[in-house]
Design a protein around this motif. Structure first.
Motif, short mmCIF file in Angstrom:
data_model
loop_
_atom_site.label_atom_id
_atom_site.label_comp_id
_atom_site.label_asym_id
_atom_site.label_seq_id
_atom_site.Cartn_x
_atom_site.Cartn_y
_atom_site.Cartn_z
N ASP A 134 1.02 -1.20 0.09
CA ASP A 134 0.09 -0.04 -0.15
C ASP A 134 0.73 1.21 -0.04
O ASP A 134 2.04 1.09 -0.22
N ARG A 136 0.92 5.91 1.30
CA ARG A 136 0.41 6.88 2.21
C ARG A 136 -1.00 7.55 1.59
O ARG A 136 -1.33 8.59 2.35
N THR A 138 -4.02 7.41 1.84
CA THR A 138 -5.13 6.86 2.41
C THR A 138 -6.01 8.28 3.05
O THR A 138 -5.90 9.24 2.73
N ARG A 143 -6.11 5.91 8.51
CA ARG A 143 -4.83 5.18 7.88
C ARG A 143 -4.74 3.93 8.49
O ARG A 143 -4.55 2.96 7.84
N GLU A 146 -7.37 1.36 7.15
CA GLU A 146 -7.02 1.09 5.71
C GLU A 146 -5.74 0.28 5.59
O GLU A 146 -5.89 -0.97 4.72
N LYS A 147 -4.67 0.46 6.36
CA LYS A 147 -3.74 -0.47 6.19
C LYS A 147 -3.86 -1.81 6.80
O LYS A 147 -3.46 -2.81 6.14
N VAL A 150 -5.66 -3.84 4.15
CA VAL A 150 -4.70 -4.43 3.16
C VAL A 150 -4.04 -5.56 3.57
O VAL A 150 -3.87 -6.59 2.70
N LYS A 151 -3.60 -5.70 5.01
CA LYS A 151 -3.06 -7.19 5.29
C LYS A 151 -4.13 -8.13 5.35
O LYS A 151 -3.88 -9.23 4.77
N ASN A 157 1.99 -3.86 4.06
CA ASN A 157 2.19 -2.48 4.43
C ASN A 157 3.63 -1.83 4.05
O ASN A 157 4.53 -2.44 4.39
N PHE A 160 4.22 3.34 7.54
CA PHE A 160 3.06 3.81 8.03
C PHE A 160 2.89 5.28 7.97
O PHE A 160 1.78 5.96 7.66
N SER A 267 3.90 -1.06 -5.47
CA SER A 267 3.34 -0.24 -4.58
C SER A 267 2.00 0.36 -5.49
O SER A 267 2.23 0.81 -6.41
N THR A 272 -6.03 1.92 -1.66
CA THR A 272 -6.95 2.53 -0.81
C THR A 272 -7.64 3.68 -1.33
O THR A 272 -8.64 4.29 -0.65
#
Length: 285
Positions: A134, A136, A138, A143, A146-147, A150-151, A157, A160, A267, A272
């Protein structure tokens, strides 16, 4: 990367701020017509298809609103769902269920959409060694969720935030006076401030790849907006000196071709910022 304790703290901040924003002085609709002693039960109903995400986050929300609410889970995070599936039941104070309803739905709808899109990208990469990351890009204030989504969808990730990795992109490089200077200044800053952070450097062409490789201690090179042939050349030039990451307008039609160039990571901000919420409802039963 941030620690688990930091991540959990971010989740709590999201919940507390969202309740402040949505409930404020009180849920007057519920307070006006539902007795405080009333008990109820509701189900989380799926009205779409995809990967469900946010079940564990929903539990956190319910328990923040009312520690006495009971959640009976039927489908866990990361599971494919279809129209008509019931993910969980929640029971307890009717006022509390209604107070938490919109925050639970808003969060799960978006998290499920992100997990679904991520899972689709993961499938495009099957049979390669490339992993999806992912960015940033977001929603401000959301955030961590949303991260997390993704996981749940099978992705990984990236950093962060701005504080957990050095990432020298085009503007950093140009404002610093060039790649080599930007890297040297970054290393000096880390040493002076006793910081142990990985360094990623963005390259805009093959000459910049060669210049980056003149510096030691680079964790990953971001191969940005390269075509396929130049990406393959970049991967060959870099070899095992550091990790490789492709980015820049990579979509469903191109992601497999970039992976086949041999990069370690791809990436994508689209995970997101370009999703449509999954249709979910919380219905009284």
């Amino acid at each position: 990367m941030i620690t688990e304790a930091q991540f959990q703290n971010e989740l709590q901040i999201i919940i507390q701020n969202a309740i402040r924003e949505d409930v404020g002085a009180g849920d007057y609709s519920s307070l006006a017509c539902i007795p405080s002693s009333a008990k109820g039960k509701a189900k989380l109903l799926v009205k779409d298809e995809g990967i469900i995400a946010g079940v564990e986050f929903a539990k956190m929300i319910f328990h923040e609103v009312d520690a006495n609410l009971l959640i009976e889970t039927f489908i866990n995070d990361g599971t494919p769902v279809k129209y008509g599936d019931v993910v969980f039941n929640v029971s307890g104070s009717s006022q509390s269920i209604l107070k938490a309803e919109r925050l639970v739905l808003n969060s799960m709808q978006r998290m499920s959409a992100i997990a679904t899109k991520t899972n689709g990208y993961v499938k495009f990469l099957e049979g390669t060694t490339t992993k999806i990351l992912d960015t940033r890009k977001t929603t401000p204030g959301f955030r961590a969720c949303e991260k997390w989504a993704v996981k749940i969808g099978g992705g990984e990730n990236h950093r962060f935030a701005l504080y957990d990795m050095i990432m020298l992109k085009d503007n950093h490089i140009d404002f610093s006076g060039g790649i080599t200077l930007a890297i040297a200044k970054s290393k000096a800053f880390l040493k002076e401030n006793n910081l142990d952070l990985k360094i990623i450097v963005e390259a805009r062409n093959l000459d910049e790849i060669k210049e980056i490789l003149q510096s030691e201690g680079i964790y990953r090179i971001l191969i940005d907006n390269f075509n396929y042939e130049d990406t393959r050349q970049a991967v060959t030039l870099i070899g095992n000196k550091c990790q490789t990451e492709s980015s820049g307008n990579i979509n469903e039609d191109t992601i497999r071709l970039y992976a086949e160039c041999g990069v370690n990571y791809i990436s994508s901000g689209a995970l997101t910022h370009s999703i449509y919420n999954m249709d979910l409802s919380l219905k009284a039963i």
